[in-house]
Design an enzyme around this catalytic site. Structure first.
Site, short mmCIF file in Angstrom:
data_model
loop_
_atom_site.label_atom_id
_atom_site.label_comp_id
_atom_site.label_asym_id
_atom_site.label_seq_id
_atom_site.Cartn_x
_atom_site.Cartn_y
_atom_site.Cartn_z
CD GLU A 268 2.47 -22.33 -36.11
OE1 GLU A 268 1.85 -22.11 -35.06
OE2 GLU A 268 1.95 -22.15 -37.24
CD GLU A 298 3.29 -17.24 -30.95
OE1 GLU A 298 3.83 -18.07 -30.20
OE2 GLU A 298 2.52 -17.57 -31.88
CG ASP A 441 3.52 -26.63 -32.76
OD1 ASP A 441 3.68 -25.46 -33.13
OD2 ASP A 441 4.20 -27.15 -31.86
#
Length: 461
Positions: A268, A298, A441
């Site tokens: 992750e 990201e 998450d």
């Protein structure tokens, strides 16, 4: 469909490491933001925003980056490197909630609350305050070595006196919050959070030397591993160690976990401000992973580190689906991943190679479970039982859903996609979330766990 897939996934055993911390949460309002701006002056805040500090060394750095996050409505995380600022933060804010933070901690509690068969969580620092933030469920374990053997204890029974505690301060903001920066009136466009992430030398990302010989045993025991926290590595430490040292150890950890069987490992990814460190993490760890999860900001950071600056700039500037698909294809191929999962406010996407054992429909079901779990968490603030997936199922897909599907089909027509399986679904979007912490998450955990469950059902695990 979603319920049945969750039921299958709950039969899995998962290992997760490395980062846990205490999240001290502040629910921001316009008055609080205005007070901070007035304390330093709008001109000083605006000038520091132009400087765009990459880390927080003094209070003005914090205020400038906070106002920037609020103005764009994008979730952001900036490292706090000055330990002396603890006092300033504690004197300026009353924390509304203190709870489990850090990707590994959030993921462990989520899987445990969903009643997965077995959850093994590891963090190198386990102070009593941290240990007590793990849920007290019989399926949650922490690995220790006793008498030369691997022993699984509950985290609240395995804490160590004297271990350091990492505190991250999270500032939750709501769409519609308004304040003034001088003559400019700012209205926050989207709900999100701004994280002040503690980056101190005492907190490091590694596996204790005594436990490392037992990683193959853990890898053989579980169905998959979710690893995170590499953004907490420093480039250099005062004792002479550096990022290269800890990344070598991280690579060895993955290889040890995979030694006895081809364990599926999900990384992750989280934003890393330092381009140098970002590049090191990507080149050292991504090629050893089977699956990687990240958001659209990201993936732009990753592409920039790989030398695709023009494409990264397009993703940052325009957020076009076709650019994200192109970037995902590049990353999948260059890092030889099995699957790349990208989550944004409005959609979640899988990119795999055409020979992936799962069909596009099965991949779509995996993403459906992921967004439903995230909607449940956003609605409730946390998920405490598997039944709460019903809450997420009642949350509608976001209003841009049809537009997302249309742009995705256009992207597939423009780009060569025959060698890939590409799946996208609109997110179930909670209009007024109780909290946004841990939603990424939750998406990645739901996606990876359900992906593993379907692989296992096909005999591919």
């Amino acid at each position: 469909m979603v319920r049945e897939l969750l039921e299958k996934a709950r039969g899995l055993s998962i290992y997760t490491a490395y980062n846990t911390n205490v999240d001290a949460i502040v629910y921001l309002n316009g008055e609080t933001v205005q007070r901070l701006i007035d304390e330093f002056g709008a001109d000083a805040v605006r000038k520091r925003m132009e400087d765009y500090p990459r880390e927080i060394n003094e209070p003005l750095d914090f205020v400038a980056r906070l106002v920037h996050a609020l103005k764009t409505g994008k979730p952001m995380a900036v490292p706090l490197v000055n330990e002396e600022l603890h006092t300033w933060f504690d004197s300026h804010f009353r924390y509304d909630v203190e709870r489990m933070g850090g990707q590994a901690g959030i993921i462990a509690n989520l899987l445990s609350n969903l009643d997965f068969r077995e959850v093994i969580v590891y963090t190198p620092h386990l102070a009593k305050r941290q240990a007590e933030m793990f849920v007290r469920k019989p399926n949650l374990f922490y690995p220790v070595v006793e008498g030369g053997r691997l022993v699984l204890k509950h985290p609240w029974e395995a804490y160590r006196e004297g271990d350091p505690v990492k505190v991250n301060r999270i500032f939750e903001f709501r769409a519609g919050t308004a304040f003034k920066l001088g003559d400019e009136r700012i209205v926050v466009p989207f709900s999100g959070r701004f994280i002040v992430s503690a980056r101190f030398e005492s907190i490091r990302i590694y596996t204790e030397p005594g436990l490392r010989p037992f990683l193959p045993e853990i890898g053989e025991r579980v169905d998959g591993a979710i690893l995170s926290g590499y953004q907490g590595i420093n480039l250099r430490y005062s004792d002479g160690k550096d990022a290269n040292y800890y990344l070598r150890k991280a690579k060895e950890d993955i290889m040890l976990l995979k030694r006895e069987k081809d364990l599926k490992v999900h990384l992750e990814f989280a934003s890393i401000q330092s381009r140098e460190l970002r590049k090191k993490v990507i080149y050292n760890l991504f090629p050893l992973a089977d699956s990687v999860g990240m958001d659209e900001a990201e993936i732009a950071y990753v592409l920039s580190a790989l030398g695709y600056d023009e494409l990264a700039d397009r993703i940052f500037t325009y957020n076009r689906i076709e650019d994200t698909v192109l970037g995902g294809k590049i990353l999948l191929d260059e890092m030889n991943l099995d699957v790349l999962q990208i989550h944004t406010i409005y959609y979640i996407m899988y990119i795999t190679h055409a020979d992936n054992p799962l069909s596009e429909e099965e991949l779509r079901r995996s993403l459906e479970l992921a967004t439903t779990l995230a909607a449940s968490r956003a609605s409730l603030g946390d998920i405490t039982s598997p039944d709460q997936i019903e809450i997420g199922l009642r949350v509608p897909y976001n209003e841009r859903g049809e537009y997302v599907k249309l742009r995705f089909e256009e992207a597939k027509r423009k780009l060569r996609t025959k060698e890939y399986k590409l799946v996208i679904i609109p997110t179930r979007l909670v209009q007024n979330p109780v909290s946004t912490v841990g939603l990424g998450d939750t998406i990645s955990t739901g996606a990876f766990a359900s992906y593993l469950a379907m692989l296992k059902e096909k005999g591919e695990l």
